[in-house]
Design a protein around this motif. Structure first.
Motif, PDB file in Angstrom:
ATOM      1  N   LEU A 179       4.777  17.256   1.103  1.00  0.00           N
ATOM      2  CA  LEU A 179       5.033  15.991   0.416  1.00  0.00           C
ATOM      3  C   LEU A 179       5.061  16.201  -1.088  1.00  0.00           C
ATOM      4  O   LEU A 179       4.664  17.231  -1.603  1.00  0.00           O
ATOM      5  N   ASP A 180       5.542  15.192  -1.786  1.00  0.00           N
ATOM      6  CA  ASP A 180       5.550  15.204  -3.244  1.00  0.00           C
ATOM      7  C   ASP A 180       5.317  13.787  -3.732  1.00  0.00           C
ATOM      8  O   ASP A 180       5.088  12.868  -2.946  1.00  0.00           O
ATOM      9  N   VAL A 181       5.389  13.581  -5.041  1.00  0.00           N
ATOM     10  CA  VAL A 181       5.072  12.272  -5.594  1.00  0.00           C
ATOM     11  C   VAL A 181       6.082  11.213  -5.166  1.00  0.00           C
ATOM     12  O   VAL A 181       5.737  10.043  -4.970  1.00  0.00           O
ATOM     13  N   ASN A 182       7.345  11.597  -4.979  1.00  0.00           N
ATOM     14  CA  ASN A 182       8.356  10.623  -4.564  1.00  0.00           C
ATOM     15  C   ASN A 182       8.086  10.115  -3.144  1.00  0.00           C
ATOM     16  O   ASN A 182       8.186   8.913  -2.868  1.00  0.00           O
ATOM     17  N   LYS A 183       7.750  11.033  -2.241  1.00  0.00           N
ATOM     18  CA  LYS A 183       7.435  10.619  -0.874  1.00  0.00           C
ATOM     19  C   LYS A 183       6.149   9.803  -0.842  1.00  0.00           C
ATOM     20  O   LYS A 183       6.018   8.849  -0.066  1.00  0.00           O
ATOM     21  N   ALA A 184       5.182  10.180  -1.693  1.00  0.00           N
ATOM     22  CA  ALA A 184       3.936   9.420  -1.758  1.00  0.00           C
ATOM     23  C   ALA A 184       4.191   7.995  -2.241  1.00  0.00           C
ATOM     24  O   ALA A 184       3.614   7.031  -1.725  1.00  0.00           O
ATOM     25  N   GLU A 185       5.083   7.845  -3.232  1.00  0.00           N
ATOM     26  CA  GLU A 185       5.422   6.509  -3.722  1.00  0.00           C
ATOM     27  C   GLU A 185       6.101   5.686  -2.632  1.00  0.00           C
ATOM     28  O   GLU A 185       5.904   4.472  -2.544  1.00  0.00           O
ATOM     29  N   LYS A 186       6.892   6.334  -1.792  1.00  0.00           N
ATOM     30  CA  LYS A 186       7.562   5.629  -0.701  1.00  0.00           C
ATOM     31  C   LYS A 186       6.541   5.075   0.287  1.00  0.00           C
ATOM     32  O   LYS A 186       6.683   3.964   0.809  1.00  0.00           O
ATOM     33  N   ILE A 187       5.492   5.859   0.560  1.00  0.00           N
ATOM     34  CA  ILE A 187       4.420   5.396   1.445  1.00  0.00           C
ATOM     35  C   ILE A 187       3.673   4.221   0.818  1.00  0.00           C
ATOM     36  O   ILE A 187       3.356   3.237   1.490  1.00  0.00           O
ATOM     37  N   ILE A 188       3.402   4.310  -0.488  1.00  0.00           N
ATOM     38  CA  ILE A 188       2.700   3.225  -1.184  1.00  0.00           C
ATOM     39  C   ILE A 188       3.515   1.936  -1.118  1.00  0.00           C
ATOM     40  O   ILE A 188       2.980   0.854  -0.843  1.00  0.00           O
ATOM     41  N   ARG A 189       4.830   2.031  -1.364  1.00  0.00           N
ATOM     42  CA  ARG A 189       5.684   0.839  -1.299  1.00  0.00           C
ATOM     43  C   ARG A 189       5.697   0.249   0.117  1.00  0.00           C
ATOM     44  O   ARG A 189       5.695  -0.970   0.287  1.00  0.00           O
ATOM     45  N   PHE A 190       5.713   1.120   1.117  1.00  0.00           N
ATOM     46  CA  PHE A 190       5.702   0.669   2.513  1.00  0.00           C
ATOM     47  C   PHE A 190       4.420  -0.094   2.805  1.00  0.00           C
ATOM     48  O   PHE A 190       4.432  -1.141   3.456  1.00  0.00           O
ATOM     49  N   ARG A 191       3.293   0.424   2.318  1.00  0.00           N
ATOM     50  CA  ARG A 191       2.018  -0.244   2.539  1.00  0.00           C
ATOM     51  C   ARG A 191       1.921  -1.558   1.789  1.00  0.00           C
ATOM     52  O   ARG A 191       1.395  -2.547   2.309  1.00  0.00           O
ATOM     53  N   GLU A 192       2.448  -1.611   0.551  1.00  0.00           N
ATOM     54  CA  GLU A 192       2.371  -2.834  -0.236  1.00  0.00           C
ATOM     55  C   GLU A 192       3.242  -3.940   0.337  1.00  0.00           C
ATOM     56  O   GLU A 192       3.076  -5.107  -0.017  1.00  0.00           O
ATOM     57  N   SER A 193       4.180  -3.598   1.201  1.00  0.00           N
ATOM     58  CA  SER A 193       5.002  -4.621   1.859  1.00  0.00           C
ATOM     59  C   SER A 193       4.249  -5.283   3.017  1.00  0.00           C
ATOM     60  O   SER A 193       4.798  -6.137   3.700  1.00  0.00           O
ATOM     61  N   SER A 199       1.824   5.880  13.594  1.00  0.00           N
ATOM     62  CA  SER A 199       2.007   7.116  14.359  1.00  0.00           C
ATOM     63  C   SER A 199       2.678   8.160  13.493  1.00  0.00           C
ATOM     64  O   SER A 199       3.242   7.855  12.435  1.00  0.00           O
ATOM     65  N   LEU A 200       2.620   9.379  13.957  1.00  0.00           N
ATOM     66  CA  LEU A 200       3.272  10.467  13.249  1.00  0.00           C
ATOM     67  C   LEU A 200       4.783  10.312  13.253  1.00  0.00           C
ATOM     68  O   LEU A 200       5.457  10.675  12.298  1.00  0.00           O
ATOM     69  N   ASP A 201       5.317   9.744  14.332  1.00  0.00           N
ATOM     70  CA  ASP A 201       6.759   9.514  14.396  1.00  0.00           C
ATOM     71  C   ASP A 201       7.203   8.513  13.337  1.00  0.00           C
ATOM     72  O   ASP A 201       8.274   8.669  12.731  1.00  0.00           O
ATOM     73  N   GLU A 202       6.389   7.467  13.112  1.00  0.00           N
ATOM     74  CA  GLU A 202       6.731   6.501  12.071  1.00  0.00           C
ATOM     75  C   GLU A 202       6.738   7.157  10.701  1.00  0.00           C
ATOM     76  O   GLU A 202       7.604   6.878   9.871  1.00  0.00           O
ATOM     77  N   LEU A 203       5.758   8.022  10.456  1.00  0.00           N
ATOM     78  CA  LEU A 203       5.708   8.733   9.176  1.00  0.00           C
ATOM     79  C   LEU A 203       6.929   9.643   9.028  1.00  0.00           C
ATOM     80  O   LEU A 203       7.526   9.728   7.957  1.00  0.00           O
ATOM     81  N   LYS A 204       7.297  10.318  10.107  1.00  0.00           N
ATOM     82  CA  LYS A 204       8.462  11.212  10.090  1.00  0.00           C
ATOM     83  C   LYS A 204       9.732  10.447   9.776  1.00  0.00           C
ATOM     84  O   LYS A 204      10.552  10.885   8.954  1.00  0.00           O
ATOM     85  N   ASN A 205       9.917   9.286  10.398  1.00  0.00           N
ATOM     86  CA  ASN A 205      11.117   8.490  10.174  1.00  0.00           C
ATOM     87  C   ASN A 205      11.128   7.868   8.783  1.00  0.00           C
ATOM     88  O   ASN A 205      12.177   7.797   8.127  1.00  0.00           O
ATOM     89  N   LEU A 206       9.967   7.422   8.312  1.00  0.00           N
ATOM     90  CA  LEU A 206       9.878   6.789   7.000  1.00  0.00           C
ATOM     91  C   LEU A 206      10.259   7.755   5.883  1.00  0.00           C
ATOM     92  O   LEU A 206      11.007   7.409   4.966  1.00  0.00           O
ATOM     93  N   LEU A 207       9.746   8.992   5.968  1.00  0.00           N
ATOM     94  CA  LEU A 207       9.973   9.974   4.909  1.00  0.00           C
ATOM     95  C   LEU A 207      11.134  10.920   5.213  1.00  0.00           C
ATOM     96  O   LEU A 207      11.440  11.794   4.406  1.00  0.00           O
ATOM     97  N   GLU A 208      11.747  10.759   6.389  1.00  0.00           N
ATOM     98  CA  GLU A 208      12.867  11.609   6.800  1.00  0.00           C
ATOM     99  C   GLU A 208      12.463  13.085   6.765  1.00  0.00           C
ATOM    100  O   GLU A 208      13.139  13.933   6.179  1.00  0.00           O
TER     101      GLU A 208
END
Length: 236
Positions: A179-193, A199-208
């Motif tokens: 991971l990197d800061v861009n992928k981490a920001e994507k997770i933060i935005r997903f959580r703030e929504s 699941s691991l599959d959701e994480l895989k699909n979210l971050l491609e």
């Protein structure tokens, strides 16, 4: 302070209150723009304050004229817009603050490591000079070899622990393998929504992510189930 707490967000969003202040509503966006070096917010804040200046001039020179009434209406409209804009950009502002904090943390860590390497190399050079220049001396300084420098490099790295992907701060998530800061920001935005990764599959699909990246990260990630609030280790 945890970046996901309300207190942390409030302490970084106090400038929104400035937008409610009569004649000073543009300074809130100006502060946000200069704090994050966001050019658009600087321009918006400047425009709002220019309208304030025109309003003051108009009501001072011709308070009862139609032009003064028109400019007053424009100012009141811009006041409302500046308040709305402050709330609209708040999440983007917080993301930029997190990003800057993470980058500064990485920069400080890198500089600290480079200083240790420089000291090691300097010590190595001095040791070799003493050894070569005083062959008959009974005291020799042991030179630092390549392996010692590599060990120093390893010791300077922060150990990666298992983290909960649904509540860990940005800088911790960004240190996970693959991971990197861009992928981490994507997770933060997903959580703030208002959503959560279940699941691991959701994480895989979210971050491609690909299978190799998932293989690297799965040992370091745990997840909090939304329904029962229990934690389990992610698995395939």
């Amino acid at each position: 302070m945890d970046e996901n707490t309300s207190i942390w967000k409030i302490t970084h969003l106090w400038w929104i209150l400035i937008s409610f202040i009569f004649l000073f509503n543009g300074f809130g966006l100006l502060y946000a723009g200069f704090k994050t070096d966001e050019r658009l917010w600087k321009i918006e804040g400047t425009i709002y304050e220019v309208i304030v200046l025109l309003f003051i001039i108009a009501v001072s020179i011709q308070p009862n004229s139609s032009l003064s009434s028109f400019i007053t209406g424009i100012y009141l409209l811009s006041w409302i817009i500046s308040i709305i804009r402050s709330f609209v950009i708040r999440n983007q502002y917080l993301e930029k603050i997190r990003h800057d904090k993470y980058q500064n943390s990485r920069y400080s860590h890198k500089n600290g490591f480079n200083e240790d390497i420089t000291k090691a190399n300097t010590s190595n050079s001095i040791s070799q000079a003493i050894y070569s220049g005083n062959e008959n001396s009974q005291v020799y300084e042991k030179p630092i070899n390549k392996k010692q420098i590599e060990d120093l490099n390893i010791n300077q790295r922060e150990p990666i622990k298992q983290v909960n992907i649904n509540n860990a701060p940005l800088d911790v998530i960004a240190q996970l393998p693959g991971l990197d800061v861009n992928k981490a920001e994507k997770i933060i935005r997903f959580r703030e929504s208002g959503k959560a990764i279940n699941s691991l599959d959701e994480l895989k699909n979210l971050l491609e992510l690909d299978d190799n990246q998932i293989e690297q990260i799965k040992e370091y990630v745990i997840i909090t189930q939304v329904n029962n609030k229990s934690q389990r280790k992610l698995d395939l």
